[in-house]
Write a protein that holds these residues in place. Sequence first.
Motif, PDB file in Angstrom:
ATOM      1  N   PRO A 119      16.808  23.981  -2.014  1.00 45.34           N
ATOM      2  CA  PRO A 119      16.232  25.324  -2.089  1.00 45.34           C
ATOM      3  C   PRO A 119      15.112  25.496  -1.066  1.00 45.34           C
ATOM      4  N   LYS A 120      14.921  26.717  -0.591  1.00 48.59           N
ATOM      5  CA  LYS A 120      13.963  26.975   0.482  1.00 48.59           C
ATOM      6  C   LYS A 120      12.521  26.695   0.071  1.00 48.59           C
ATOM      7  N   ASP A 121      12.221  26.827  -1.218  1.00 46.88           N
ATOM      8  CA  ASP A 121      10.833  26.632  -1.655  1.00 46.88           C
ATOM      9  C   ASP A 121      10.535  25.207  -2.116  1.00 46.88           C
ATOM     10  N   ARG A 122      11.458  24.280  -1.876  1.00 44.63           N
ATOM     11  CA  ARG A 122      11.219  22.902  -2.308  1.00 44.63           C
ATOM     12  C   ARG A 122      10.151  22.262  -1.430  1.00 44.63           C
ATOM     13  N   PRO A 123       9.053  21.756  -2.008  1.00 46.48           N
ATOM     14  CA  PRO A 123       8.017  21.107  -1.183  1.00 46.48           C
ATOM     15  C   PRO A 123       8.519  19.786  -0.616  1.00 46.48           C
ATOM     16  N   PRO A 124       7.879  19.283   0.432  1.00 48.09           N
ATOM     17  CA  PRO A 124       8.291  17.989   0.997  1.00 48.09           C
ATOM     18  C   PRO A 124       8.023  16.845   0.029  1.00 48.09           C
ATOM     19  N   TYR A 125       8.776  15.769   0.210  1.00 47.62           N
ATOM     20  CA  TYR A 125       8.575  14.545  -0.563  1.00 47.62           C
ATOM     21  C   TYR A 125       8.110  13.461   0.416  1.00 47.62           C
ATOM     22  N   LEU A 126       6.942  12.906   0.153  1.00 46.80           N
ATOM     23  CA  LEU A 126       6.377  11.866   1.012  1.00 46.80           C
ATOM     24  C   LEU A 126       6.598  10.499   0.375  1.00 46.80           C
ATOM     25  N   HIS A 127       7.310   9.621   1.090  1.00 49.36           N
ATOM     26  CA  HIS A 127       7.541   8.268   0.589  1.00 49.36           C
ATOM     27  C   HIS A 127       6.306   7.403   0.835  1.00 49.36           C
ATOM     28  N   LEU A 128       5.813   6.782  -0.226  1.00 49.12           N
ATOM     29  CA  LEU A 128       4.633   5.927  -0.152  1.00 49.12           C
ATOM     30  C   LEU A 128       4.867   4.638  -0.920  1.00 49.12           C
ATOM     31  N   ALA A 129       4.004   3.688  -0.677  1.00 47.80           N
ATOM     32  CA  ALA A 129       3.922   2.505  -1.536  1.00 47.80           C
ATOM     33  C   ALA A 129       2.462   2.321  -1.881  1.00 47.80           C
ATOM     34  N   PRO A 130       2.144   1.708  -3.014  1.00 44.09           N
ATOM     35  CA  PRO A 130       0.730   1.431  -3.323  1.00 44.09           C
ATOM     36  C   PRO A 130       0.070   0.643  -2.198  1.00 44.09           C
ATOM     37  N   LEU A 131      -1.174   0.981  -1.904  1.00 47.52           N
ATOM     38  CA  LEU A 131      -1.901   0.354  -0.803  1.00 47.52           C
ATOM     39  C   LEU A 131      -1.975  -1.164  -0.964  1.00 47.52           C
ATOM     40  N   ALA A 132      -2.182  -1.622  -2.192  1.00 43.82           N
ATOM     41  CA  ALA A 132      -2.271  -3.073  -2.415  1.00 43.82           C
ATOM     42  C   ALA A 132      -0.972  -3.774  -2.033  1.00 43.82           C
ATOM     43  N   GLU A 133       0.158  -3.109  -2.250  1.00 40.46           N
ATOM     44  CA  GLU A 133       1.440  -3.722  -1.902  1.00 40.46           C
ATOM     45  C   GLU A 133       1.624  -3.782  -0.390  1.00 40.46           C
ATOM     46  N   ILE A 134       1.124  -2.773   0.324  1.00 41.18           N
ATOM     47  CA  ILE A 134       1.209  -2.801   1.782  1.00 41.18           C
ATOM     48  C   ILE A 134       0.326  -3.915   2.343  1.00 41.18           C
ATOM     49  N   ILE A 135      -0.894  -4.022   1.818  1.00 43.64           N
ATOM     50  CA  ILE A 135      -1.795  -5.097   2.249  1.00 43.64           C
ATOM     51  C   ILE A 135      -1.178  -6.461   1.945  1.00 43.64           C
ATOM     52  N   SER A 136      -0.613  -6.576   0.742  1.00 45.71           N
ATOM     53  CA  SER A 136       0.021  -7.823   0.311  1.00 45.71           C
ATOM     54  C   SER A 136       1.151  -8.222   1.250  1.00 45.71           C
ATOM     55  N   MET A 137       1.948  -7.249   1.651  1.00 46.29           N
ATOM     56  CA  MET A 137       3.061  -7.520   2.564  1.00 46.29           C
ATOM     57  C   MET A 137       2.562  -8.075   3.893  1.00 46.29           C
ATOM     58  N   VAL A 138       1.459  -7.520   4.391  1.00 42.77           N
ATOM     59  CA  VAL A 138       0.954  -7.918   5.710  1.00 42.77           C
ATOM     60  C   VAL A 138       0.309  -9.296   5.677  1.00 42.77           C
ATOM     61  N   ILE A 139      -0.520  -9.569   4.665  1.00 44.91           N
ATOM     62  CA  ILE A 139      -1.278 -10.837   4.669  1.00 44.91           C
ATOM     63  C   ILE A 139      -0.590 -11.945   3.886  1.00 44.91           C
ATOM     64  N   GLY A 140       0.502 -11.600   3.188  1.00 44.37           N
ATOM     65  CA  GLY A 140       1.259 -12.622   2.474  1.00 44.37           C
ATOM     66  C   GLY A 140       0.605 -13.150   1.222  1.00 44.37           C
ATOM     67  N   LYS A 141      -0.239 -12.328   0.581  1.00 48.70           N
ATOM     68  CA  LYS A 141      -0.896 -12.713  -0.675  1.00 48.70           C
ATOM     69  C   LYS A 141      -0.499 -11.733  -1.775  1.00 48.70           C
ATOM     70  N   GLY A 142      -0.596 -12.166  -3.046  1.00 46.91           N
ATOM     71  CA  GLY A 142      -0.224 -11.315  -4.170  1.00 46.91           C
ATOM     72  C   GLY A 142      -1.112 -10.092  -4.305  1.00 46.91           C
ATOM     73  N   VAL A 143      -0.585  -9.022  -4.923  1.00 50.86           N
ATOM     74  CA  VAL A 143      -1.306  -7.745  -4.988  1.00 50.86           C
ATOM     75  C   VAL A 143      -2.603  -7.838  -5.781  1.00 50.86           C
ATOM     76  N   GLU A 144      -2.729  -8.818  -6.674  1.00 50.89           N
ATOM     77  CA  GLU A 144      -3.939  -8.918  -7.484  1.00 50.89           C
ATOM     78  C   GLU A 144      -4.835 -10.080  -7.061  1.00 50.89           C
ATOM     79  N   THR A 145      -4.604 -10.625  -5.859  1.00 48.34           N
ATOM     80  CA  THR A 145      -5.443 -11.713  -5.369  1.00 48.34           C
ATOM     81  C   THR A 145      -6.758 -11.172  -4.801  1.00 48.34           C
ATOM     82  N   LYS A 146      -7.745 -12.066  -4.669  1.00 53.07           N
ATOM     83  CA  LYS A 146      -9.052 -11.673  -4.138  1.00 53.07           C
ATOM     84  C   LYS A 146      -8.954 -11.166  -2.700  1.00 53.07           C
ATOM     85  N   SER A 147      -8.066 -11.774  -1.929  1.00 51.06           N
ATOM     86  CA  SER A 147      -7.928 -11.389  -0.521  1.00 51.06           C
ATOM     87  C   SER A 147      -7.466  -9.945  -0.391  1.00 51.06           C
ATOM     88  N   VAL A 148      -6.436  -9.590  -1.168  1.00 53.87           N
ATOM     89  CA  VAL A 148      -5.914  -8.222  -1.130  1.00 53.87           C
ATOM     90  C   VAL A 148      -6.959  -7.249  -1.663  1.00 53.87           C
TER      91      VAL A 148
END
Length: 423
Positions: free
Chosen positions: A293-322
């Motif tokens: 439909p013409k009035d459908r708003p956009p959908y933005l794909h995201l991931a939680p920030l902690a998961e993105i950080i975790s992916m980059v540094i290779g540590k769990g999402v609840e670790t001190k480093s993340v």
Amino acid sequence: MNVDADLHIHSRYSKAVSKLMTIPMLAENARFKGLHIVGTGDILNPQWEEELLKYTRKVEEGTYERRGIRFLLTAEVEDAKRVHHVLIFPSIDAVREMRERLKRYSSDIESEGRPHLSLTGAEIADLANELDVLIGPAHCFTPWTALYKEYDSLKECYGSAKIHFLELGLSADSRMADMIKAHHNLTYLSNSDAHSPHPHRLGREFNRFEIQEATFEEVRKAILKRGGRKIILNAGLDPRLGKYHLTACTRCYTKYKLEDAQRLGWRCERCGGIIKKGVHDRILELADANEKPKDRPPYLHLAPLAEIISMVIGKGVETKSVKAIWERLLREFGSEINVLVDAPIEAIAKIIGEDIAKAIWAFRNEKLIVIPGGGGKYGEIRLPKEIKKAKLEDLESIEVESKEVYYKPKQSSILSFLKEGRS
């Protein structure tokens, strides 16, 4: 004004939910996340209602506040066929009236956060409409407790009763839902269904409302598309990251193409576990529309920030480093949503370095490698080598190819199944 809201969560009174799901904790973490409004969840539970009233102040009917975070009165209920529905209440009086009316149909409404009702979806919707409560199907495509696991259409579930919105769930987005024409007049909600207050759960999906004030009445107008109020953005997981996106084994999580799962009689060739039909395949079965439909708003794909950080540094999402990196970004940019959606990538790189900035850019531009989820296991994200090596200014030119994720059954097993079916 633009207001970010997560309207479907749970309290510590629901099964399998963190004991940290309290009003003070929710308010604190909503502020970190960047949410302005949070649904209470579980408000039909009288103990949770008591906690809400203890820790918040009433702003107006249906709207409560703690330390700048607004709470709207919401709940999820399960009907006689185990289909889940989200309710958004206009007032505490409406909550209490519905609780009283439902007591004869539920043995756990005063003890459980998400009560089971011996009523159909249509009967629940009729009662909701009588009490001016907004109602819609919860996470409507998931294969265990959602509308489309039980029915082939909205009408089969709700009959002639009016519903006001459709909740997408973690394994679907607007594009997928719009493949079904009956959805086109409905507002879509993208909510977290959070069972934990941590920012990688709370607000992992949210809605951006264009309203005049963060109140129930303004949100109601936006959901009903009245008075110029509206949702201008749905944001959430790439649906491939949802636990039930692809058809897969519920024991070993091997992914199957639909035709292979059918040929194998919905039994995993590798471990003998049950294969569960994924949201992607279920929607394709029901699809009858090629346009949105013409009035459908956009959908933005995201991931939680902690998961993105975790992916980059290779540590769990609840670790001190993340957590240390996450906290540093929030100190600089104010909230997780600002980091994920609004902050300039160059500014992020100056604060925390290019590696995490490039990962955030890749997610915003859908240039991560995504290994889809299925069978009850979340999908995974990986940063392509090309992006890891690239300079910040060269990212726009990088292309990322998707890879085959399906298991191919042995030809002999397929032929055996077909032969047994014919005999």
